[in-house]
Motif scaffolding. Structure first.
Motif, PDB file in Angstrom:
ATOM      1  N   LYS A  10       2.742  36.036 -20.988  1.00  0.00           N
ATOM      2  CA  LYS A  10       3.491  36.023 -19.723  1.00  0.00           C
ATOM      3  C   LYS A  10       4.114  34.760 -19.307  1.00  0.00           C
ATOM      4  N   ALA A  11       3.688  33.749 -19.921  1.00  0.00           N
ATOM      5  CA  ALA A  11       4.146  32.325 -19.616  1.00  0.00           C
ATOM      6  C   ALA A  11       5.116  31.768 -20.517  1.00  0.00           C
ATOM      7  N   MET A  12       4.726  30.884 -21.473  1.00  0.00           N
ATOM      8  CA  MET A  12       5.816  30.339 -22.494  1.00  0.00           C
ATOM      9  C   MET A  12       5.777  31.118 -23.755  1.00  0.00           C
ATOM     10  N   ASP A  13       4.674  31.962 -23.902  1.00  0.00           N
ATOM     11  CA  ASP A  13       4.735  32.900 -24.958  1.00  0.00           C
ATOM     12  C   ASP A  13       4.752  32.088 -26.362  1.00  0.00           C
ATOM     13  N   ARG A  28       9.480  31.464 -16.221  1.00  0.00           N
ATOM     14  CA  ARG A  28       8.326  31.661 -17.456  1.00  0.00           C
ATOM     15  C   ARG A  28       7.725  30.105 -17.414  1.00  0.00           C
ATOM     16  N   LEU A  29       8.671  29.038 -16.935  1.00  0.00           N
ATOM     17  CA  LEU A  29       8.055  27.676 -16.992  1.00  0.00           C
ATOM     18  C   LEU A  29       7.322  27.606 -15.700  1.00  0.00           C
ATOM     19  N   ILE A  30       7.786  28.076 -14.692  1.00  0.00           N
ATOM     20  CA  ILE A  30       7.125  27.973 -13.213  1.00  0.00           C
ATOM     21  C   ILE A  30       5.813  28.446 -13.486  1.00  0.00           C
ATOM     22  N   CYS A  31       5.701  29.845 -14.028  1.00  0.00           N
ATOM     23  CA  CYS A  31       4.564  30.462 -14.251  1.00  0.00           C
ATOM     24  C   CYS A  31       3.537  29.625 -14.983  1.00  0.00           C
ATOM     25  N   ALA A  32       4.078  29.219 -16.150  1.00  0.00           N
ATOM     26  CA  ALA A  32       3.257  28.361 -17.218  1.00  0.00           C
ATOM     27  C   ALA A  32       2.472  27.178 -16.495  1.00  0.00           C
ATOM     28  N   LEU A  33       3.169  26.403 -15.580  1.00  0.00           N
ATOM     29  CA  LEU A  33       2.608  25.344 -14.945  1.00  0.00           C
ATOM     30  C   LEU A  33       1.166  25.441 -14.292  1.00  0.00           C
ATOM     31  N   GLY A  34       1.002  26.774 -14.113  1.00  0.00           N
ATOM     32  CA  GLY A  34      -0.428  27.143 -13.595  1.00  0.00           C
ATOM     33  C   GLY A  34      -0.784  26.461 -12.251  1.00  0.00           C
ATOM     34  N   ILE A  35       0.069  26.470 -11.269  1.00  0.00           N
ATOM     35  CA  ILE A  35       0.164  26.298  -9.875  1.00  0.00           C
ATOM     36  C   ILE A  35      -0.835  26.973  -9.190  1.00  0.00           C
ATOM     37  N   GLN A  36      -1.717  26.633  -8.585  1.00  0.00           N
ATOM     38  CA  GLN A  36      -2.906  27.543  -7.867  1.00  0.00           C
ATOM     39  C   GLN A  36      -2.059  28.244  -6.891  1.00  0.00           C
ATOM     40  N   HIS A  37      -2.453  29.546  -6.778  1.00  0.00           N
ATOM     41  CA  HIS A  37      -1.769  30.664  -5.990  1.00  0.00           C
ATOM     42  C   HIS A  37      -0.462  31.269  -6.583  1.00  0.00           C
ATOM     43  N   VAL A  38      -0.062  30.745  -7.709  1.00  0.00           N
ATOM     44  CA  VAL A  38       1.577  31.089  -8.263  1.00  0.00           C
ATOM     45  C   VAL A  38       1.114  31.850  -9.423  1.00  0.00           C
ATOM     46  N   SER A  51       2.596  35.277 -12.349  1.00  0.00           N
ATOM     47  CA  SER A  51       3.756  35.607 -12.918  1.00  0.00           C
ATOM     48  C   SER A  51       4.939  35.952 -12.015  1.00  0.00           C
ATOM     49  N   ARG A  52       4.353  36.919 -11.085  1.00  0.00           N
ATOM     50  CA  ARG A  52       5.312  37.594 -10.077  1.00  0.00           C
ATOM     51  C   ARG A  52       6.056  36.550  -9.018  1.00  0.00           C
ATOM     52  N   SER A  53       5.152  35.393  -8.456  1.00  0.00           N
ATOM     53  CA  SER A  53       5.676  34.490  -7.440  1.00  0.00           C
ATOM     54  C   SER A  53       6.734  33.676  -8.300  1.00  0.00           C
ATOM     55  N   ALA A  54       6.539  33.419  -9.538  1.00  0.00           N
ATOM     56  CA  ALA A  54       7.057  32.588 -10.171  1.00  0.00           C
ATOM     57  C   ALA A  54       8.617  33.141 -10.323  1.00  0.00           C
ATOM     58  N   GLU A  55       8.527  34.344 -10.507  1.00  0.00           N
ATOM     59  CA  GLU A  55      10.007  35.023 -10.525  1.00  0.00           C
ATOM     60  C   GLU A  55      10.726  35.049  -9.296  1.00  0.00           C
ATOM     61  N   VAL A  56       9.833  35.036  -8.260  1.00  0.00           N
ATOM     62  CA  VAL A  56      10.609  34.817  -6.953  1.00  0.00           C
ATOM     63  C   VAL A  56      11.186  33.628  -6.623  1.00  0.00           C
ATOM     64  N   LEU A  57      10.319  32.675  -7.209  1.00  0.00           N
ATOM     65  CA  LEU A  57      10.817  31.094  -6.971  1.00  0.00           C
ATOM     66  C   LEU A  57      11.979  30.771  -7.912  1.00  0.00           C
ATOM     67  N   ILE A  77      13.350  22.928 -11.939  1.00  0.00           N
ATOM     68  CA  ILE A  77      12.119  22.570 -11.534  1.00  0.00           C
ATOM     69  C   ILE A  77      12.095  21.412 -10.739  1.00  0.00           C
ATOM     70  N   ASP A  78      13.237  20.636 -10.927  1.00  0.00           N
ATOM     71  CA  ASP A  78      13.578  19.552  -9.888  1.00  0.00           C
ATOM     72  C   ASP A  78      14.007  19.928  -8.346  1.00  0.00           C
ATOM     73  N   GLU A  79      14.561  21.064  -8.499  1.00  0.00           N
ATOM     74  CA  GLU A  79      14.757  21.544  -7.146  1.00  0.00           C
ATOM     75  C   GLU A  79      13.714  21.986  -6.232  1.00  0.00           C
ATOM     76  N   LEU A  80      12.810  23.009  -7.124  1.00  0.00           N
ATOM     77  CA  LEU A  80      11.644  23.385  -6.787  1.00  0.00           C
ATOM     78  C   LEU A  80      10.492  22.156  -6.320  1.00  0.00           C
ATOM     79  N   ALA A  81      10.610  21.189  -7.075  1.00  0.00           N
ATOM     80  CA  ALA A  81       9.528  20.254  -6.917  1.00  0.00           C
ATOM     81  C   ALA A  81      10.046  19.413  -5.457  1.00  0.00           C
TER      82      ALA A  81
END
Ligand SMILES: [Zn+2]
Length: 698
Positions: free
Chosen positions: A474-477, A537-547, A549-555, A562-566
């Protein structure tokens, strides 16, 4: 005739009237189109969720839904509470109110053996008189282990739904029930509308969905649910229906409460009526004549139930005839015409050999019991999850204890309890670890945290889990980069974090066990291919606590890179409906860590895509980035929510009330009290035209 002072104009020539007329015709057309779409979606919902016989592909279904959403967004006056679009979940609630059931929801008495079942039928015989006994028909149903609810339909429309509560009144969980896809929001009744109908049934989670939910919770550091029933109860009591909508709950009707305008004389009548109305009913119900047939049904399902996709812990046996039910009546607690035949849970007794520690990708340390192998529900069991240390202490589980293990919708069984009578002097209390079993760093537990955690960012155990997660499907596969390979690469010092994956060379792999030249080439190719995965997928793959795969889609929907999220502040993150303060804080913390900065740099230098590949356009560095807006009144070109979406896409923030922190009030026609407040606070007020100039690139 229209009169303007002395001027007279024939009404048909008066432009505003003509415009209004043509507008009315147009409105009517749109309304018809919307209703038509809703009917089609409802029909396909039924085909899919109730009959399990879909007629169109998921893609075609999505297209219908999208079209409806678009029309409703443009014409919000036509949105009704029972439109299929309302299933996505409404606004969060502050608390649950209670609702009175029209007819009380009684509980069921249990029996545990054929003997007790025989006593039950004998009692019925005494109450009914001997001759009638021979004619008693019983309906047997699987007892699904879920949460009982009561659904109220008025004139065929779903009005409200509540939990059983104390039997007379329960919590109003209407908004959450609406998100359950197989609960019809409108009944299928071609004839006269049924004025009032209470449908009772069970909300439940299938085992597979339960496991997926627990996996997701472990990843995000939330406590796991003990069994599907607890998970269902928890999901129904979420104050935010959008979260409930993600839980894949299901519903099966099993009885009727109050009803008017429909003739029902027996339980089979009731089930058939439900079917006709599009209300889901179990396909496994059966009409039995006499006790022998009931026994046979119970015996058959004792083993067959293990093949069901959900948990069924017994059989409910009900007198079919409503006339007979009336004679039998009820005690203060339960009806006399119904009983539950409960199967003993599949349990086994074994000894705890040792308690081992497992380190997760965010450093969570969880205890796992290693057991003397024992046979349970068709498999040999040698491990059991203890969930967390609080659980372990609460159940007082010690090494060398004899314990009862049980499966509850899970592949990994759990320890139900300790058999204290069998405890000997050899039982040893397991001491909470002070250091990480893998890296030796100190461990600690934050306030309100369930898990003990290793905080060492360089902990190899965490690195292994994080890389595993990074490469997972579900992350970088990345195919071929499984636990065994990662284990070796980390132990050999070739991987320290997941960014290192992109710097592996074929030579690095040659020394590994069970790695042929061909498969190392394939692995390098899989790694290279993964560089072009989409942002979510990349956001999910980073393994941020509380995030997860579904939250990653929302983000990924809200940020284009990634820069913008960061760069997003906690406040900006919390403006996203699905993001709460805990997740927002965790994201900010993650990106402010210097360790993260160096990993990101490595990922980018390796050529990993960090931008959204979708067609979604975000204007970077727009003039309103970071500014706070409140939208009020009626706008010409946008609905209020469209305007808010636009502001967010341009990097601004929106809020529903004016405060000192508001930068701009975008005021349409009839702005109301917000305009007064903005003026009082000295907040800048802009018209729609001024707003458009503001956002247009100069
Ligand atoms: Zn560690």
């Amino acid at each position: 005739m229209i009169y303007f002072g002395n001027l007279r104009i024939p009404a048909k020539n008066y432009l505003p009237f003509r415009r209004r007329n043509s507008a009315m015709v147009k409105e009517k057309k749109i309304r018809r189109e919307i209703e038509n779409l809703r009917d089609r979606i409802r029909r396909h919902d039924r085909k899919y969720y109730v009959d399990a016989r879909p007629e169109i592909t998921d893609y075609e279904y999505d297209q219908l839904m999208r079209k409806l959403l678009r029309l409703e967004k443009a014409h919000p006056q036509f949105i009704t509470p029972h439109s299929p679009t309302q299933r996505v979940g409404g606004e969060p609630l502050a608390e649950f109110t209670t609702i009175d059931h029209l007819k009380p929801m009684l509980s069921i008495d249990n029996v545990y053996s054929n003997e007790e079942l025989k006593e039950f039928t004998a009692r019925l015989g005494r109450l009914l008189g001997d001759e009638t006994l021979r004619d008693v028909g019983y309906v047997t149903e699987l007892k699904i282990d879920g949460v009982a609810v009561n659904l109220m339909y008025e004139m065929g429309v779903f009005k409200w739904g509540a939990t059983r509560g104390d039997g007379n009144r329960g919590d109003d969980v209407t908004a959450n029930l609406k998100t359950i896809r197989n609960i019809p929001l409108q009944l299928e009744q071609p004839g006269d509308r049924i004025p009032s109908l209470e449908v009772r049934g069970e909300v439940y989670l299938e085992n597979e969905d339960f496991q997926a939910l627990n996996t997701e919770r472990e990843e995000t550091g939330e406590p796991q649910f003990a069994n599907p029933r607890n998970a269902t109860a928890g999901s129904l009591k979420l104050l935010n229906p959008r979260l409930t909508a993600k839980r894949r709950l299901k519903f099966t009707a099993h009885s009727i409460g109050h009803y008017e305008g429909v003739e029902i004389n027996s339980h089979m009548d009731c089930l058939n009526t439900f079917r006709k109305l599009g209300i889901p009913v179990s396909p496994h119900n059966s009409l039995c004549h006499g006790l022998e047939e009931v026994y046979t049904y119970c015996e058959e399902w004792r083993t067959r139930r293990t093949g069901l996709p959900y948990e069924a812990d017994g059989i409910v046996i009900k007198v079919n005839s409503f006339d007979q039910r009336k004679i039998l009546g009820a005690t203060s607690k339960a009806p006399r015409w119904m009983v539950a035949y409960k199967y003993p849970p599949e349990q086994a007794v074994t000894r705890v050999q040792k308690i081992a520690l497992q380190v997760g990708k965010t450093g969570t340390i969880t205890p796992v019991a290693h057991l003397e192998p024992v046979h349970l529900a068709g498999t040999t069991v040698s491990r059991a999850t203890l969930h967390n240390f609080d659980e372990m202490e609460r159940k007082d589980i010690r090494v060398n204890d004899y314990v009862v293990v049980q499966k509850a919708g899970e592949i990994i069984p759990q320890v139900v309890k300790v058999i204290k009578e069998k405890r000997t002097g050899e039982a040893k209390i397991f001491k909470l670890p002070k250091t990480c079993p893998e890296c030796g760093a100190e461990v600690s537990r934050g306030e309100e945290e369930v898990y003990l955690r290793c905080h060492n960012p360089l902990c190899p155990a965490q690195a292994k889990r994080r890389i595993q997660y990074f490469a997972s499907r579900k992350a970088m596969d990345i195919e071929g980069l499984g636990p065994a390979v990662i284990e070796q690469l980390v132990d050999n010092g070739l991987l320290k974090d997941y960014a290192d994956v992109y710097y592996l060379k074929p030579d690095d792999m040659s020394g590994l066990e069970r790695m042929a030249e061909k498969s190392s080439q394939n692995l390098i190719e899989a790694i290279n291919n993964s560089k072009s995965r989409d942002l979510d997928r990349l956001i999910c793959a980073l393994g941020i606590q509380h995030v997860g795969s579904r939250s990653a889609e929302v983000l990924a929907e809200h940020f284009s890179s990634i820069d913008e999220l960061a760069g997003a502040s906690a406040e900006a993150l919390e403006d996203i409906k699905e993001v709460g303060p805990v997740m927002a804080g965790s994201i900010v913390k993650f990106f402010s860590d210097p360790h993260t900065t160096s990993i990101m740099k490595k990922l980018m230098e390796a050529g990993v895509n960090t931008r959204s590949l979708g067609a979604k356009k975000t204007v970077e560095k727009s003039a309103i980035a970071g500014l706070a807006f409140v939208v009020t009144g009626t706008l010409e070109k946008y609905t209020r929510s469209e305007a808010e979406d636009l502001i967010k896409r341009m990097g601004g923030r929106t809020s529903s009330s004016v405060s000192k922190k508001t930068d701009y009030l975008l005021a349409g026609e009839v702005p109301g009290s917000k305009l007064d407040k903005a003026r009082k606070l000295g907040v800048k007020v802009v018209t729609e035209a001024e707003f458009e100039r503001l956002i247009s690139p100069s």
